[in-house]
Design a protein around this motif. Structure first.
Motif, PDB file in Angstrom:
ATOM      1  N   LYS A  80      33.629  -6.632  62.847  1.00 46.93           N
ATOM      2  CA  LYS A  80      34.724  -5.789  62.348  1.00 46.93           C
ATOM      3  C   LYS A  80      35.171  -6.336  60.991  1.00 46.93           C
ATOM      4  CE  LYS A  80      36.551  -3.465  66.298  1.00 46.93           C
ATOM      5  NZ  LYS A  80      35.170  -3.173  66.627  1.00 46.93           N
ATOM      6  N   ALA A  81      35.348  -5.432  60.026  1.00 41.32           N
ATOM      7  CA  ALA A  81      35.756  -5.888  58.693  1.00 41.32           C
ATOM      8  C   ALA A  81      36.888  -5.007  58.166  1.00 41.32           C
ATOM      9  CB  ALA A  81      34.558  -5.879  57.743  1.00 41.32           C
ATOM     10  N   PRO A  82      38.122  -5.223  58.656  1.00 42.73           N
ATOM     11  CA  PRO A  82      39.245  -4.421  58.159  1.00 42.73           C
ATOM     12  C   PRO A  82      39.494  -4.653  56.665  1.00 42.73           C
ATOM     13  CG  PRO A  82      39.990  -6.104  59.736  1.00 42.73           C
ATOM     14  CD  PRO A  82      38.503  -6.217  59.646  1.00 42.73           C
ATOM     15  N   GLU A  83      40.272  -3.752  56.064  1.00 42.90           N
ATOM     16  CA  GLU A  83      40.487  -3.765  54.610  1.00 42.90           C
ATOM     17  C   GLU A  83      41.100  -5.064  54.077  1.00 42.90           C
ATOM     18  OE1 GLU A  83      39.821  -1.341  52.234  1.00 42.90           O
ATOM     19  OE2 GLU A  83      38.614  -0.506  53.848  1.00 42.90           O
ATOM     20  N   ASN A  84      42.013  -5.648  54.886  1.00 40.55           N
ATOM     21  CA  ASN A  84      42.852  -6.725  54.336  1.00 40.55           C
ATOM     22  C   ASN A  84      42.325  -8.142  54.579  1.00 40.55           C
ATOM     23  OD1 ASN A  84      43.142  -6.485  57.037  1.00 40.55           O
ATOM     24  ND2 ASN A  84      45.380  -6.634  57.094  1.00 40.55           N
ATOM     25  N   LEU A  85      41.002  -8.295  54.688  1.00 43.55           N
ATOM     26  CA  LEU A  85      40.463  -9.632  54.944  1.00 43.55           C
ATOM     27  C   LEU A  85      40.589 -10.530  53.703  1.00 43.55           C
ATOM     28  CD1 LEU A  85      37.104  -8.981  56.885  1.00 43.55           C
ATOM     29  CD2 LEU A  85      39.318  -9.647  57.807  1.00 43.55           C
ATOM     30  N   SER A  86      40.849 -11.822  53.943  1.00 49.96           N
ATOM     31  CA  SER A  86      40.860 -12.782  52.833  1.00 49.96           C
ATOM     32  C   SER A  86      39.408 -13.070  52.439  1.00 49.96           C
ATOM     33  CB  SER A  86      41.536 -14.084  53.273  1.00 49.96           C
ATOM     34  OG  SER A  86      40.740 -14.685  54.287  1.00 49.96           O
ATOM     35  N   ASP A  87      39.217 -13.747  51.302  1.00 48.35           N
ATOM     36  CA  ASP A  87      37.856 -14.083  50.868  1.00 48.35           C
ATOM     37  C   ASP A  87      37.151 -14.934  51.926  1.00 48.35           C
ATOM     38  OD1 ASP A  87      38.306 -12.704  48.600  1.00 48.35           O
ATOM     39  OD2 ASP A  87      38.496 -14.456  47.281  1.00 48.35           O
ATOM     40  N   LYS A  88      37.943 -15.863  52.541  1.00 47.96           N
ATOM     41  CA  LYS A  88      37.360 -16.752  53.545  1.00 47.96           C
ATOM     42  C   LYS A  88      36.904 -15.938  54.774  1.00 47.96           C
ATOM     43  CE  LYS A  88      38.414 -20.829  56.220  1.00 47.96           C
ATOM     44  NZ  LYS A  88      39.473 -21.596  56.842  1.00 47.96           N
ATOM     45  N   GLU A  89      37.752 -14.995  55.181  1.00 56.95           N
ATOM     46  CA  GLU A  89      37.393 -14.165  56.348  1.00 56.95           C
ATOM     47  C   GLU A  89      36.181 -13.283  56.039  1.00 56.95           C
ATOM     48  OE1 GLU A  89      41.722 -13.577  58.539  1.00 56.95           O
ATOM     49  OE2 GLU A  89      41.316 -12.500  56.683  1.00 56.95           O
ATOM     50  N   MET A  90      36.122 -12.785  54.816  1.00 58.27           N
ATOM     51  CA  MET A  90      34.960 -11.953  54.443  1.00 58.27           C
ATOM     52  C   MET A  90      33.676 -12.788  54.486  1.00 58.27           C
ATOM     53  SD  MET A  90      35.853  -9.134  51.626  1.00 58.27           S
ATOM     54  CE  MET A  90      36.890  -9.930  50.455  1.00 58.27           C
ATOM     55  N   ALA A  91      33.773 -14.023  54.012  1.00 56.42           N
ATOM     56  CA  ALA A  91      32.594 -14.903  54.033  1.00 56.42           C
ATOM     57  C   ALA A  91      32.178 -15.168  55.489  1.00 56.42           C
ATOM     58  CB  ALA A  91      32.904 -16.209  53.312  1.00 56.42           C
ATOM     59  N   GLN A  92      33.195 -15.316  56.375  1.00 59.79           N
ATOM     60  CA  GLN A  92      32.873 -15.571  57.792  1.00 59.79           C
ATOM     61  C   GLN A  92      32.156 -14.364  58.421  1.00 59.79           C
ATOM     62  OE1 GLN A  92      36.803 -16.571  59.172  1.00 59.79           O
ATOM     63  NE2 GLN A  92      36.479 -18.780  58.898  1.00 59.79           N
ATOM     64  N   VAL A  93      32.631 -13.161  58.080  1.00 63.18           N
ATOM     65  CA  VAL A  93      31.986 -11.937  58.596  1.00 63.18           C
ATOM     66  C   VAL A  93      30.524 -11.901  58.143  1.00 63.18           C
ATOM     67  CG1 VAL A  93      31.901  -9.410  58.331  1.00 63.18           C
ATOM     68  CG2 VAL A  93      34.085 -10.535  58.778  1.00 63.18           C
ATOM     69  N   LYS A  94      30.312 -12.157  56.849  1.00 62.72           N
ATOM     70  CA  LYS A  94      28.935 -12.102  56.313  1.00 62.72           C
ATOM     71  C   LYS A  94      28.063 -13.185  56.953  1.00 62.72           C
ATOM     72  CE  LYS A  94      29.828 -11.771  51.707  1.00 62.72           C
ATOM     73  NZ  LYS A  94      29.439 -11.555  50.293  1.00 62.72           N
ATOM     74  N   ASP A  95      28.661 -14.369  57.159  1.00 55.99           N
ATOM     75  CA  ASP A  95      27.885 -15.467  57.760  1.00 55.99           C
ATOM     76  C   ASP A  95      27.458 -15.123  59.183  1.00 55.99           C
ATOM     77  OD1 ASP A  95      27.982 -16.938  55.485  1.00 55.99           O
ATOM     78  OD2 ASP A  95      29.578 -18.294  56.146  1.00 55.99           O
ATOM     79  N   LYS A  96      28.385 -14.529  59.956  1.00 57.51           N
ATOM     80  CA  LYS A  96      28.037 -14.175  61.348  1.00 57.51           C
ATOM     81  C   LYS A  96      26.922 -13.135  61.369  1.00 57.51           C
ATOM     82  CE  LYS A  96      32.212 -15.207  63.896  1.00 57.51           C
ATOM     83  NZ  LYS A  96      33.503 -14.664  64.336  1.00 57.51           N
ATOM     84  N   GLU A  97      27.077 -12.114  60.524  1.00 57.31           N
ATOM     85  CA  GLU A  97      26.027 -11.081  60.481  1.00 57.31           C
ATOM     86  C   GLU A  97      24.716 -11.702  59.983  1.00 57.31           C
ATOM     87  OE1 GLU A  97      28.916  -7.180  59.786  1.00 57.31           O
ATOM     88  OE2 GLU A  97      27.838  -7.973  58.063  1.00 57.31           O
ATOM     89  N   GLY A  98      24.849 -12.629  59.031  1.00 59.73           N
ATOM     90  CA  GLY A  98      23.668 -13.304  58.484  1.00 59.73           C
ATOM     91  C   GLY A  98      22.910 -14.089  59.549  1.00 59.73           C
ATOM     92  N   GLU A  99      23.648 -14.774  60.427  1.00 60.18           N
ATOM     93  CA  GLU A  99      22.987 -15.537  61.513  1.00 60.18           C
ATOM     94  C   GLU A  99      22.184 -14.597  62.399  1.00 60.18           C
ATOM     95  OE1 GLU A  99      25.938 -17.702  63.734  1.00 60.18           O
ATOM     96  OE2 GLU A  99      26.582 -18.759  61.913  1.00 60.18           O
ATOM     97  N   ARG A 100      22.790 -13.428  62.684  1.00 58.84           N
ATOM     98  CA  ARG A 100      22.088 -12.447  63.545  1.00 58.84           C
ATOM     99  C   ARG A 100      20.832 -11.919  62.852  1.00 58.84           C
ATOM    100  NH1 ARG A 100      27.819  -9.633  64.748  1.00 58.84           N
ATOM    101  NH2 ARG A 100      28.607 -11.311  66.025  1.00 58.84           N
ATOM    102  N   ILE A 101      20.932 -11.709  61.554  1.00 61.13           N
ATOM    103  CA  ILE A 101      19.760 -11.228  60.805  1.00 61.13           C
ATOM    104  C   ILE A 101      18.662 -12.293  60.831  1.00 61.13           C
ATOM    105  CG2 ILE A 101      18.893 -10.670  58.478  1.00 61.13           C
ATOM    106  CD1 ILE A 101      21.670  -9.331  57.950  1.00 61.13           C
ATOM    107  N   LEU A 102      19.042 -13.538  60.533  1.00 59.88           N
ATOM    108  CA  LEU A 102      18.031 -14.616  60.460  1.00 59.88           C
ATOM    109  C   LEU A 102      17.335 -14.818  61.805  1.00 59.88           C
ATOM    110  CD1 LEU A 102      19.890 -17.200  58.185  1.00 59.88           C
ATOM    111  CD2 LEU A 102      17.924 -15.771  57.573  1.00 59.88           C
TER     112      LEU A 102
END
Ligand SMILES: C[S@@+](CC[C@H](N)C(=O)[O-])C[C@H]1O[C@@H](n2cnc3c(N)ncnc32)[C@H](O)[C@@H]1O
Length: 159
Positions: free
Chosen positions: A42-64
């Motif tokens: 889930k990536a709501p509009e008001n995420l901080s930069d750190k939270e956005m990086a965490q979202v991308k990292d989690k999705e990235g782990e699943r991709i890898l």
């Protein structure tokens, strides 16, 4: 050749599903094609930069987790190398010639790709400096891969 497209999240729109089904069916004459979906975060509009990086990292782990060591990975990225349809055809042809028979394209989620996925990629490819929604990107990429195989086979279609 085996082609894999890894995307984030389930396809929602019927027209996208139908388009992708059509091109994957057509691609069946040229390669083995597999579309792999990994769950999105889930990536709501008001995420901080750190939270956005965490979202991308989690999705990235699943991709890898869906990529094997022997796969030649092409990361789709707006800021990547600008390519024409002929360039994509050449890259796929080159993969075939050099024995890289498993080619995996990766499309990021709504926030883009994690640095870990970009690092794993063998090349970073851009279809222009426009931002395409990631689900539409799946359809555009499927059509372009089909076009690339038609070009390499010398079959009419490409104009
Ligand atoms: C909505 S876009 C992500 C936007 C995000 N701000 C970024 O810069 O990556 C979702 C994904 O679609 C793919 N994509 C969208 N437009 C693209 C383009 N013009 N060329 C290559 N890939 C594209 C990329 O994989 C991207 O990670």
């Amino acid at each position: 050749m085996q082609i894999k497209i890894i995307g984030v999240g389930k396809l929602k729109e019927k027209y996208l599903k139908m388009g992708i089904e059509e091109y994957t069916k057509r691609l069946g004459s040229y390669c083995k094609i597999q579309i792999v979906e990994v769950p999105d975060e889930k990536a709501p509009e008001n995420l901080s930069d750190k939270e956005m990086a965490q979202v991308k990292d989690k999705e990235g782990e699943r991709i890898l987790a869906k990529i094997r060591d022997n796969e030649y990975v092409i990361a789709m990225a707006i800021e990547g190398k600008l390519v024409s349809s002929e360039d994509l055809a050449k890259e796929l042809d080159q993969c075939g010639i050099s024995g890289k028979s498993s080619v995996t394209f990766v499309i990021g989620g709504s926030l883009g790709l994690s640095p870990s996925v970009v690092k794993r990629a063998n090349s970073k490819m851009s279809f222009g400096r426009i931002t395409l929604p990631h689900q539409l990107m799946r359809l555009v990429l499927t059509e372009q891969i089909y076009r690339a195989f038609r070009i390499n086979a010398g079959h009419s279609y490409h104009k």
